[in-house]
Design a protein around this motif. Structure first.
Motif, PDB file in Angstrom:
ATOM      1  N   ALA A 128     -16.486 -83.858   6.410  1.00 20.55           N
ATOM      2  CA  ALA A 128     -16.699 -85.057   7.233  1.00 20.55           C
ATOM      3  C   ALA A 128     -18.141 -85.123   7.718  1.00 20.55           C
ATOM      4  CB  ALA A 128     -15.736 -85.045   8.417  1.00 20.55           C
ATOM      5  N   SER A 129     -18.719 -83.967   8.059  1.00 14.98           N
ATOM      6  CA  SER A 129     -20.106 -83.983   8.552  1.00 14.98           C
ATOM      7  C   SER A 129     -21.081 -84.322   7.422  1.00 14.98           C
ATOM      8  CB  SER A 129     -20.470 -82.649   9.207  1.00 14.98           C
ATOM      9  OG  SER A 129     -20.298 -81.579   8.307  1.00 14.98           O
ATOM     10  N   GLY A 130     -20.771 -83.898   6.188  1.00 14.15           N
ATOM     11  CA  GLY A 130     -21.628 -84.254   5.051  1.00 14.15           C
ATOM     12  C   GLY A 130     -21.593 -85.743   4.780  1.00 14.15           C
ATOM     13  N   ARG A 131     -20.401 -86.312   4.830  1.00  9.60           N
ATOM     14  CA  ARG A 131     -20.273 -87.761   4.615  1.00  9.60           C
ATOM     15  C   ARG A 131     -21.031 -88.527   5.696  1.00  9.60           C
ATOM     16  NH1 ARG A 131     -15.232 -87.742   4.438  1.00  9.60           N
ATOM     17  NH2 ARG A 131     -14.855 -87.767   2.202  1.00  9.60           N
ATOM     18  N   LYS A 132     -20.905 -88.037   6.932  1.00  8.74           N
ATOM     19  CA  LYS A 132     -21.612 -88.673   8.051  1.00  8.74           C
ATOM     20  C   LYS A 132     -23.125 -88.583   7.866  1.00  8.74           C
ATOM     21  CE  LYS A 132     -22.159 -89.234  12.832  1.00  8.74           C
ATOM     22  NZ  LYS A 132     -23.548 -89.186  12.984  1.00  8.74           N
ATOM     23  N   TYR A 323     -19.619 -79.594  13.993  1.00  4.52           N
ATOM     24  CA  TYR A 323     -19.673 -80.452  12.806  1.00  4.52           C
ATOM     25  C   TYR A 323     -19.039 -79.752  11.598  1.00  4.52           C
ATOM     26  CZ  TYR A 323     -22.590 -83.704  15.397  1.00  4.52           C
ATOM     27  OH  TYR A 323     -23.050 -84.614  16.318  1.00  4.52           O
ATOM     28  N   ASP A 324     -18.628 -78.492  11.793  1.00  5.88           N
ATOM     29  CA  ASP A 324     -17.784 -77.779  10.839  1.00  5.88           C
ATOM     30  C   ASP A 324     -16.392 -77.680  11.470  1.00  5.88           C
ATOM     31  OD1 ASP A 324     -19.725 -77.218   8.829  1.00  5.88           O
ATOM     32  OD2 ASP A 324     -20.595 -75.715  10.163  1.00  5.88           O
ATOM     33  N   PRO A 325     -15.344 -77.412  10.688  1.00  3.69           N
ATOM     34  CA  PRO A 325     -13.981 -77.411  11.235  1.00  3.69           C
ATOM     35  C   PRO A 325     -13.817 -76.492  12.442  1.00  3.69           C
ATOM     36  CG  PRO A 325     -13.898 -77.415   8.840  1.00  3.69           C
ATOM     37  CD  PRO A 325     -15.345 -77.249   9.208  1.00  3.69           C
ATOM     38  N   GLU A 356     -12.834 -86.212  13.338  1.00  5.17           N
ATOM     39  CA  GLU A 356     -11.870 -86.440  12.259  1.00  5.17           C
ATOM     40  C   GLU A 356     -11.034 -85.184  12.112  1.00  5.17           C
ATOM     41  OE1 GLU A 356     -13.542 -87.351   8.446  1.00  5.17           O
ATOM     42  OE2 GLU A 356     -13.975 -89.433   8.965  1.00  5.17           O
ATOM     43  N   SER A 357      -9.759 -85.377  11.735  1.00  2.48           N
ATOM     44  CA  SER A 357      -8.930 -84.200  11.473  1.00  2.48           C
ATOM     45  C   SER A 357      -9.336 -83.589  10.139  1.00  2.48           C
ATOM     46  CB  SER A 357      -7.449 -84.581  11.464  1.00  2.48           C
ATOM     47  OG  SER A 357      -7.209 -85.584  10.508  1.00  2.48           O
ATOM     48  N   ALA A 358      -9.190 -82.273  10.048  1.00  3.38           N
ATOM     49  CA  ALA A 358      -9.551 -81.532   8.835  1.00  3.38           C
ATOM     50  C   ALA A 358      -8.374 -80.636   8.464  1.00  3.38           C
ATOM     51  CB  ALA A 358     -10.810 -80.694   9.088  1.00  3.38           C
ATOM     52  N   PRO A 359      -8.342 -80.118   7.231  1.00  5.27           N
ATOM     53  CA  PRO A 359      -7.226 -79.254   6.834  1.00  5.27           C
ATOM     54  C   PRO A 359      -7.057 -78.057   7.766  1.00  5.27           C
ATOM     55  CG  PRO A 359      -8.557 -79.848   4.923  1.00  5.27           C
ATOM     56  CD  PRO A 359      -9.292 -80.341   6.129  1.00  5.27           C
ATOM     57  N   VAL A 364     -13.290 -81.930  13.111  1.00  7.62           N
ATOM     58  CA  VAL A 364     -14.739 -81.860  12.988  1.00  7.62           C
ATOM     59  C   VAL A 364     -15.359 -83.032  13.723  1.00  7.62           C
ATOM     60  CG1 VAL A 364     -14.844 -80.613  10.794  1.00  7.62           C
ATOM     61  CG2 VAL A 364     -14.650 -83.094  10.758  1.00  7.62           C
ATOM     62  N   ARG A 365     -16.483 -82.786  14.330  1.00 10.62           N
ATOM     63  CA  ARG A 365     -17.226 -83.864  14.983  1.00 10.62           C
ATOM     64  C   ARG A 365     -17.992 -84.638  13.907  1.00 10.62           C
ATOM     65  NH1 ARG A 365     -21.161 -83.352  20.312  1.00 10.62           N
ATOM     66  NH2 ARG A 365     -21.843 -85.530  20.303  1.00 10.62           N
ATOM     67  N   ILE A 366     -17.970 -85.969  13.990  1.00 13.14           N
ATOM     68  CA  ILE A 366     -18.680 -86.767  12.986  1.00 13.14           C
ATOM     69  C   ILE A 366     -19.762 -87.646  13.591  1.00 13.14           C
ATOM     70  CG2 ILE A 366     -16.819 -86.758  11.275  1.00 13.14           C
ATOM     71  CD1 ILE A 366     -15.982 -89.525  12.259  1.00 13.14           C
TER      72      ILE A 366
END
Length: 367
Positions: A128-132, A323-325, A356-359, A364-366
């Motif tokens: 999610a942080s990479g996409r952000k 920004y990581d899970p 966002e929820s992560a596995p 993770v913070r976005i």
């Protein structure tokens, strides 16, 4: 189709369709004979002297004019163009690479190809942080007046195209299929918006070319070749994005990378690139200072992103979410709050677009 009569373009298309004629052999034939029409008129003795394969000579003797007619029919549609190496609208930076595509099929605005571009590539399965990061950097590049070129793939590519559009900028999508195919299919609406907003979809592959695995690495040289530099946002150790970065280096272009966690497999490729000399990127300033700012008249500034107000208690939790899970257990441990209270606050932050929820039950913070 400026710069070419219909008859001339017919021969360009026919030569492009010839078997065993790649971009390098196409260029050498052009250099030797001057025009595609002259290639077809040269005759068997001249072709044999150049050691042209028998299969190719057989095609030269009997070109597939029916398929060429289909290509021309497709080009008669709205916003469809074919730029040859001799066309003044062909992108100057792309013409400089070792094996420029002899033809570019373009859907959209050919003038968009002349804007100063930065390529953005990365994982199809980003965090999610990479996409952000991809979205934010593309948005800021657009605000600084740069075009953003990428490959229309899932993940980082899509975030880059979307970020450029959200920054009121131009974006180019280089397809690994024919210009009449959109792959993946779920990006049809994105492709349409790219064209409607003044950008373009482009491909070296003729209409009707289906998605084939071998075509996608080939198009990477076009992504890097159109750009002043290539930014890799997230990439695993064996990622195709690293091929694009290496091609950029071979083309004498700048390479940039966004650093990531040493524990994240999708950051390994970027961290390796930085160790090898790629420029580390923490903000768009790190890119723009290499090329200088540019401006596009009439492009409004994008609206600022909302910031937390700080008055509500749930903002206190945000500073503990990485920004990581980050697991709920970790948040319970560092805050002393109950799991139920943490869950309610996380829901609030997710609805407001901050996490966002992560596995694995993590968040993770976005932004």
């Amino acid at each position: 189709m400026a710069g070419h009569s219909g008859s001339d373009l017919r021969y360009w298309l026919a030569l492009h369709r010839a078997p065993l004629i790649g971009s390098r052999r196409f260029a050498s034939l052009l250099s030797h004979f001057g025009t595609p029409k002259a290639v077809f008129e040269a005759g068997t003795a001249a072709w044999t002297a150049l050691k042209i394969p028998e299969k190719t000579i057989a095609y030269f003797q009997n070109p597939d004019w029916g398929t060429v007619a289909h290509d021309l029919d497709w080009l008669n549609g709205s916003q469809r163009h074919c730029l040859t190496l001799h066309d003044p609208r062909y992108p100057a930076l792309l013409r400089e690479i070792a094996d420029p595509p002899p033809l570019l099929f373009v859907v959209g605005e050919p003038a968009a190809l002349a804007s100063r571009q930065v390529a953005m590539v990365g994982s199809r399965n980003p965090s999610a942080s990479g996409r952000k990061a991809a979205h934010h950097l593309a948005r800021e590049l657009a605000a600084a007046g740069y075009g953003v070129v990428s490959g229309l793939a899932l993940g980082i590519d899509a975030a880059a195209h979307r970020g450029a559009l959200d920054g009121n900028g131009i974006t180019l999508a280089v397809a690994g299929t024919g210009p009449d195919q959109i792959y993946p299919r779920q990006h049809r609406a994105l492709a349409q918006e790219i064209v409607e907003r003044g950008g373009a979809i482009l491909s070296e592959f003729p209409p009707g070319t289906e998605p084939k695995a071998g075509n996608f690495p080939r198009r990477n040289r076009i992504i890097s070749g159109l750009a002043l530099g290539t930014l890799v946002v997230e990439a695993a150790e064996q990622s195709g994005s690293l091929i694009t970065a290496r091609l950029a280096l071979e083309q004498g272009r700048e390479v940039f990378a966004v650093p990531g966690s040493i524990y994240s497999p999708v950051s390994k490729g970027c961290n390796d690139l930085i160790q090898e000399g790629a420029k580390l990127v923490q903000s768009v300033r790190d890119i723009v200072e290499e090329f200088g700012p540019t401006t596009l008249p009439g492009r409004p500034e994008p609206p600022p992103l909302p910031a937390p107000s700080g008055d509500e208690p749930h903002w206190a939790l945000l500073k503990f979410i990485a920004y990581d899970p980050t697991s709920v257990d970790t948040l319970v441990a560092v805050t002393g709050e109950s799991p139920e209270s943490i869950a309610a606050t996380l829901l609030m932050l997710e609805l407001q677009g901050y996490v966002e929820s992560a596995p694995g039950g993590c968040y993770v913070r976005i932004k």
